[in-house]
Scaffold this active site. Structure first.
Site, short mmCIF file in Angstrom:
data_model
loop_
_atom_site.label_atom_id
_atom_site.label_comp_id
_atom_site.label_asym_id
_atom_site.label_seq_id
_atom_site.Cartn_x
_atom_site.Cartn_y
_atom_site.Cartn_z
N HIS A 42 0.84 4.97 1.32
CA HIS A 42 0.13 6.04 2.08
C HIS A 42 0.68 7.48 2.34
O HIS A 42 1.78 7.39 2.15
CB HIS A 42 -0.20 5.31 3.19
N ASP B 45 -3.04 0.50 7.82
CA ASP B 45 -1.97 1.48 7.78
C ASP B 45 -0.73 1.11 8.71
O ASP B 45 0.08 2.08 8.92
CB ASP B 45 -2.22 2.97 7.62
N SER C 262 4.52 6.89 2.82
CA SER C 262 5.08 5.55 2.87
C SER C 262 4.50 4.56 2.03
O SER C 262 3.54 4.65 1.68
CB SER C 262 4.85 5.32 4.51
N ASN D 33 0.88 -1.36 -0.04
CA ASN D 33 -0.20 -0.11 0.08
C ASN D 33 0.99 1.15 -0.03
O ASN D 33 1.89 1.36 0.73
CB ASN D 33 -0.88 -0.11 1.25
C1 GRF Z 1 -2.44 8.75 -3.13
O1 GRF Z 1 -2.10 10.02 -2.24
C2 GRF Z 1 -2.17 7.55 -2.07
O2 GRF Z 1 -1.10 7.89 -1.38
C3 GRF Z 1 -3.44 7.70 -1.37
O3 GRF Z 1 -4.28 8.14 -2.17
C4 GRF Z 1 -3.93 8.93 -3.26
C5 GRF Z 1 -4.16 8.16 -4.49
O4 GRF Z 1 -3.73 9.03 -5.50
N1 GRF Z 1 -3.34 6.28 -0.96
P1 GRF Z 1 -3.88 8.36 -7.03
O5 GRF Z 1 -5.23 7.90 -7.29
O6 GRF Z 1 -2.66 7.19 -7.36
O7 GRF Z 1 -3.58 9.49 -7.94
#
Ligand code: GRF
Length: 214
Positions: free
Chosen positions: A108, A144, A135, A106
């Site tokens: 985050h 998370d 991260s 994932n």
């Molecule tokens: C990113 O900030 C990711 O870290 C979070 O959600 C957002 C997704 O952006 N989990 P995208 O859909 O990849 O543009």
């Protein structure tokens, strides 16, 4: 052998696009075998050919459990080597996580363990953090909370709002995710006993973002 990546996404899909671009540029030896979404209208789905799209809503499946069971079956059928949650906005059940354990990543938008969950940019501002970031971690049953593989840091600047900070973080998310995926597809990354293992060695701190642009 070219690694098979499955992507879980609920929204825009800029991280997915970074993966697709790196594959096209020959800098990531992988193939995207499916994009899986809980939001049929997600922009992420539009980034891949129709044959690679899977989208259902929990409502259409008759509930959260049935949705997740269908997702798990579709994912397993795609035979991924790695599953990447890239803006996937649903909590995965312990059973699901267990089934794909060690293969589930994932990204985050915070320096975990700070700011788990939602609205991380606003929370970093509200907390007066001088540093923020992103991260990449293995997914465990704790939201998370899985072992962190790599982190990228950005400064919080005077005058920042959640949008300016989000944009600064997003710019490092993409290379960070690619850095981790390069390790993963090369067979250099594993999770053992809740620890990140790189090249056979347990890591006690997250890898920093490499300065080489992705
Ligand atoms: C990113 O900030 C990711 O870290 C979070 O959600 C957002 C997704 O952006 N989990 P995208 O859909 O990849 O543009």
């Amino acid at each position: 052998m070219t690694a098979r990546l499955a992507i879980l996404a609920s929204g825009r899909g800029s991280n997915l696009q970074a993966i697709l671009d790196a594959i096209a540029a020959g800098t990531l030896d992988a193939t995207v075998v499916g994009v899986f979404s809980d939001k049929p209208e997600a922009q992420a789905l539009q980034r891949v050919p129709e044959a690679l799209r899977w989208a259902r809503t929990p409502k259409a499946c008759g509930g959260r459990d049935a949705f997740e069971a269908a997702l798990a079956e579709a994912l397993a059928a795609a035979r991924p080597d790695w599953i990447v949650c890239a803006g996937y906005m649903r909590i995965l059940s312990p059973g699901f996580v267990q089934r794909f354990a060690g293969r589930l990543l994932n990204i985050h938008p915070s320096l975990l363990p700070r700011h788990k969950g939602l609205h991380t940019h606003q929370r970093a501002l509200d907390a007066g953090d001088s540093e923020h970031g992103a991260s990449v971690h293995f997914v465990t049953a704790e939201l998370d909370g899985g072992p962190v593989i790599a982190q990228a840091r950005v400064p919080v600047l005077p005058g920042d709002d959640a949008d300016t900070l989000a944009a600064r973080v997003l710019a490092v998310e993409h290379p960070l995710l690619l850095q981790v995926l390069r390790l993963a597809v090369a067979g250099r990354l594993a999770e053992r006993d809740g620890r990140v293992v790189v090249d056979g060695q347990a890591r006690f701190t997250p890898l920093p973002l490499e300065s080489t642009p992705a």
